[in-house]
Design an enzyme around this catalytic site. Structure first.
Site, PDB file in Angstrom:
ATOM      1  N   SER A  61     -20.202  10.960  44.412  1.00 29.91           N
ATOM      2  CA  SER A  61     -21.346  11.937  43.602  1.00 29.91           C
ATOM      3  C   SER A  61     -22.577  11.246  43.472  1.00 29.91           C
ATOM      4  O   SER A  61     -23.419  11.758  43.060  1.00 29.91           O
ATOM      5  CB  SER A  61     -20.624  12.220  42.459  1.00 29.91           C
ATOM      6  OG  SER A  61     -19.738  13.060  42.697  1.00 29.91           O
ATOM      7  N   LYS A  64     -25.449  12.791  45.210  1.00 29.88           N
ATOM      8  CA  LYS A  64     -26.027  13.851  44.694  1.00 29.88           C
ATOM      9  C   LYS A  64     -27.586  13.700  44.245  1.00 29.88           C
ATOM     10  O   LYS A  64     -28.332  14.494  44.062  1.00 29.88           O
ATOM     11  CB  LYS A  64     -25.237  14.524  43.573  1.00 29.88           C
ATOM     12  CG  LYS A  64     -23.623  15.171  44.322  1.00 29.88           C
ATOM     13  CD  LYS A  64     -22.865  15.544  43.120  1.00 29.88           C
ATOM     14  CE  LYS A  64     -21.536  15.828  43.985  1.00 29.88           C
ATOM     15  NZ  LYS A  64     -20.456  15.868  43.021  1.00 29.88           N
ATOM     16  N   TYR A 189     -21.883  18.193  53.075  1.00 29.51           N
ATOM     17  CA  TYR A 189     -21.322  17.477  51.920  1.00 29.51           C
ATOM     18  C   TYR A 189     -20.361  16.495  52.050  1.00 29.51           C
ATOM     19  O   TYR A 189     -20.684  15.478  51.416  1.00 29.51           O
ATOM     20  CB  TYR A 189     -20.797  18.657  50.906  1.00 29.51           C
ATOM     21  CG  TYR A 189     -20.396  18.264  49.537  1.00 29.51           C
ATOM     22  CD1 TYR A 189     -21.178  18.093  48.563  1.00 29.51           C
ATOM     23  CD2 TYR A 189     -18.907  18.109  49.503  1.00 29.51           C
ATOM     24  CE1 TYR A 189     -20.692  17.497  47.382  1.00 29.51           C
ATOM     25  CE2 TYR A 189     -18.375  17.840  48.193  1.00 29.51           C
ATOM     26  CZ  TYR A 189     -19.441  17.519  47.168  1.00 29.51           C
ATOM     27  OH  TYR A 189     -19.069  16.820  45.954  1.00 29.51           O
ATOM     28  N   TYR A 241     -21.029  13.434  34.159  1.00 32.10           N
ATOM     29  CA  TYR A 241     -20.206  14.952  33.971  1.00 32.10           C
ATOM     30  C   TYR A 241     -19.858  14.966  32.553  1.00 32.10           C
ATOM     31  O   TYR A 241     -20.733  14.665  31.540  1.00 32.10           O
ATOM     32  CB  TYR A 241     -18.942  14.374  34.817  1.00 32.10           C
ATOM     33  CG  TYR A 241     -19.269  14.439  36.322  1.00 32.10           C
ATOM     34  CD1 TYR A 241     -19.761  15.336  37.006  1.00 32.10           C
ATOM     35  CD2 TYR A 241     -19.075  13.351  36.850  1.00 32.10           C
ATOM     36  CE1 TYR A 241     -20.267  15.402  38.192  1.00 32.10           C
ATOM     37  CE2 TYR A 241     -19.383  12.849  38.108  1.00 32.10           C
ATOM     38  CZ  TYR A 241     -20.214  13.891  39.036  1.00 32.10           C
ATOM     39  OH  TYR A 241     -20.324  13.877  40.177  1.00 32.10           O
ATOM     40  N   VAL A 259     -16.865   8.995  42.465  1.00 32.22           N
ATOM     41  CA  VAL A 259     -15.502   8.395  42.475  1.00 32.22           C
ATOM     42  C   VAL A 259     -15.259   7.376  43.352  1.00 32.22           C
ATOM     43  O   VAL A 259     -13.914   7.037  43.415  1.00 32.22           O
ATOM     44  CB  VAL A 259     -14.372   9.808  42.791  1.00 32.22           C
ATOM     45  CG1 VAL A 259     -14.464  10.640  41.448  1.00 32.22           C
ATOM     46  CG2 VAL A 259     -14.851  10.510  44.083  1.00 32.22           C
TER      47      VAL A 259
HETATM   48  O1  DON Z   1     -16.375  16.287  45.961  1.00 36.58           O
HETATM   49  C1  DON Z   1     -15.673  15.421  45.533  1.00 36.58           C
HETATM   50  O2  DON Z   1     -14.807  15.500  44.705  1.00 36.58           O
HETATM   51  C2  DON Z   1     -16.072  13.939  45.932  1.00 36.58           C
HETATM   52  N1  DON Z   1     -16.781  13.819  47.345  1.00 36.58           N
HETATM   53  C3  DON Z   1     -17.234  13.540  45.195  1.00 36.58           C
HETATM   54  C4  DON Z   1     -16.830  13.602  43.487  1.00 36.58           C
HETATM   55  C5  DON Z   1     -17.593  12.320  42.712  1.00 36.58           C
HETATM   56  O3  DON Z   1     -17.653  11.492  43.120  1.00 36.58           O
HETATM   57  C6  DON Z   1     -17.365  12.731  41.217  1.00 36.58           C
HETATM   58  N2  DON Z   1     -17.722  11.533  40.561  1.00 36.58           N
HETATM   59  N3  DON Z   1     -17.533  11.052  39.462  1.00 36.58           N
END
Ligand code: DON
Length: 305
Positions: A61, A64, A189, A241, A259
């Site tokens: 993320s 993003k 994505y 978040y 993550v």
């Molecule tokens: O779409 C997802 O769930 C992961 N590729 C990215 C989510 C993420 O990194 C949330 N962060 N803390």
């Protein structure tokens, strides 16, 4: 600065035991839970690193903030924020609940999964490879590197298992808020989330945002000051978040987690900070990263509020 970073890594060497590596993307389960890295890119004096600063992980993320900066640059603020909101959300990053309950059915902000998928769909390229090339080129310029590579194993692993993101995308399409080829947008994505990085790169990316869009290492003006400011603001309100409010109180700096275990922070006019720690808390934020960010903020008096 170097001694400070070494001592902060030492202090939080074992805190990863309070977290767990992400497993919902199976390939991420292979990360070393005990990797702990810290980097600061000071706008005046450059880059400092400590611990496992060169441990590689995927941006997830954190990417993003790059796609948001790109969309703001290419499409403009009005186009972006008419499709995606700019408000924090007290639900998990991949929650579908609010998207259905609130009208218009618009993602609350560009940093949750649904918002990032919409942001990617706004980019004026039709092929996923073109969208991702634009995102990874901008990531490289923000990090002051010639290029950023993609971790194919993580990309394939997410693509094979990402039913939740598919559900978000198809729901958005059903309410007329996502246009274009859904599988192609999702492919872009998954690829952008799989861009590989380390905490030193994240520190330089944060420093570029902290310096109003000018990379302090390459001296390139990568983003306009306005775009850098908007991205920092959304990081401050939504970047951690459903832990964003707590982080604003405890650390008080704009930051974005992923993550893969990374966090990038931008302290306006002062520095960028990058942390690495693949063991996460229940919200998906790095346990070691949170602790080190809070500590640095306290010791260096970095709060912006
Ligand atoms: O779409 C997802 O769930 C992961 N590729 C990215 C989510 C993420 O990194 C949330 N962060 N803390």
């Amino acid at each position: 600065m170097k001694e400070l970073l070494d001592s902060v890594v030492e202090e939080f060497r074992d805190i990863w035991r309070n977290g767990r590596v992400a497993t919902y993307i199976p390939e991420l389960a292979r990360a070393c839970p005990d990797a702990v890295g810290l980097a600061v890119c000071d706008l005046g004096s450059g880059l400092y690193t400590a611990g496992d600063w060169n441990y590689p992980f995927t941006m997830q993320s954190v990417s993003k903030i790059v796609s948001l900066a790109l969309a703001l640059t290419v499409c403009g603020e009005d186009a972006v924020f008419s499709s995606v909101g700019m408000d924090p959300l007290a639900d998990p990053f991949n929650s579908i609940m609010r998207l259905e309950m609130d009208a218009p059915h618009r993602p609350h902000n560009p940093l949750i999964n649904s918002g990032a998928i919409v942001v990617l769909s706004l980019l004026p390229w039709t092929e996923s490879s073109e969208r991702v090339t634009a995102v990874s080129d901008l990531a490289a310029r923000m990090a002051g590197k010639p290029s950023v590579s993609m971790n194919s194993a993580v990309y394939i692993s997410e693509k094979e298992t990402s039913d939740r993101n598919r559900a978000l995308a198809w729901f958005l399409k059903s309410v007329g808020n996502l246009h274009g080829d859904i599988e192609d947008i999702l492919d872009a994505y998954f690829r952008q989330c799989s861009l590989e990085t380390n905490c030193a790169d994240l520190a330089v990316m944060g420093a570029t945002l902290a310096a109003d869009g000018r990379n302090p290492i390459t001296e390139e003006q990568v983003l306009t000051p306005r775009v850098a400011r908007v991205v920092r603001t959304i990081m401050a309100t939504c970047g951690m978040y459903d832990g964003s409010g707590e982080f604003a109180v405890s650390a008080g700096i704009p930051a974005k987690s992923g993550v893969g275990g990374g966090i990038a922070a931008a302290v306006p006019g002062m520095m960028g900070i990058g942390t690495c720690g693949p063991a996460l808390d229940s919200r998906g934020n790095s346990v070691a990263g949170l602790a080190m960010m809070k500590k640095l903020s306290e010791v260096l008096n970095l709060r912006i509020y």
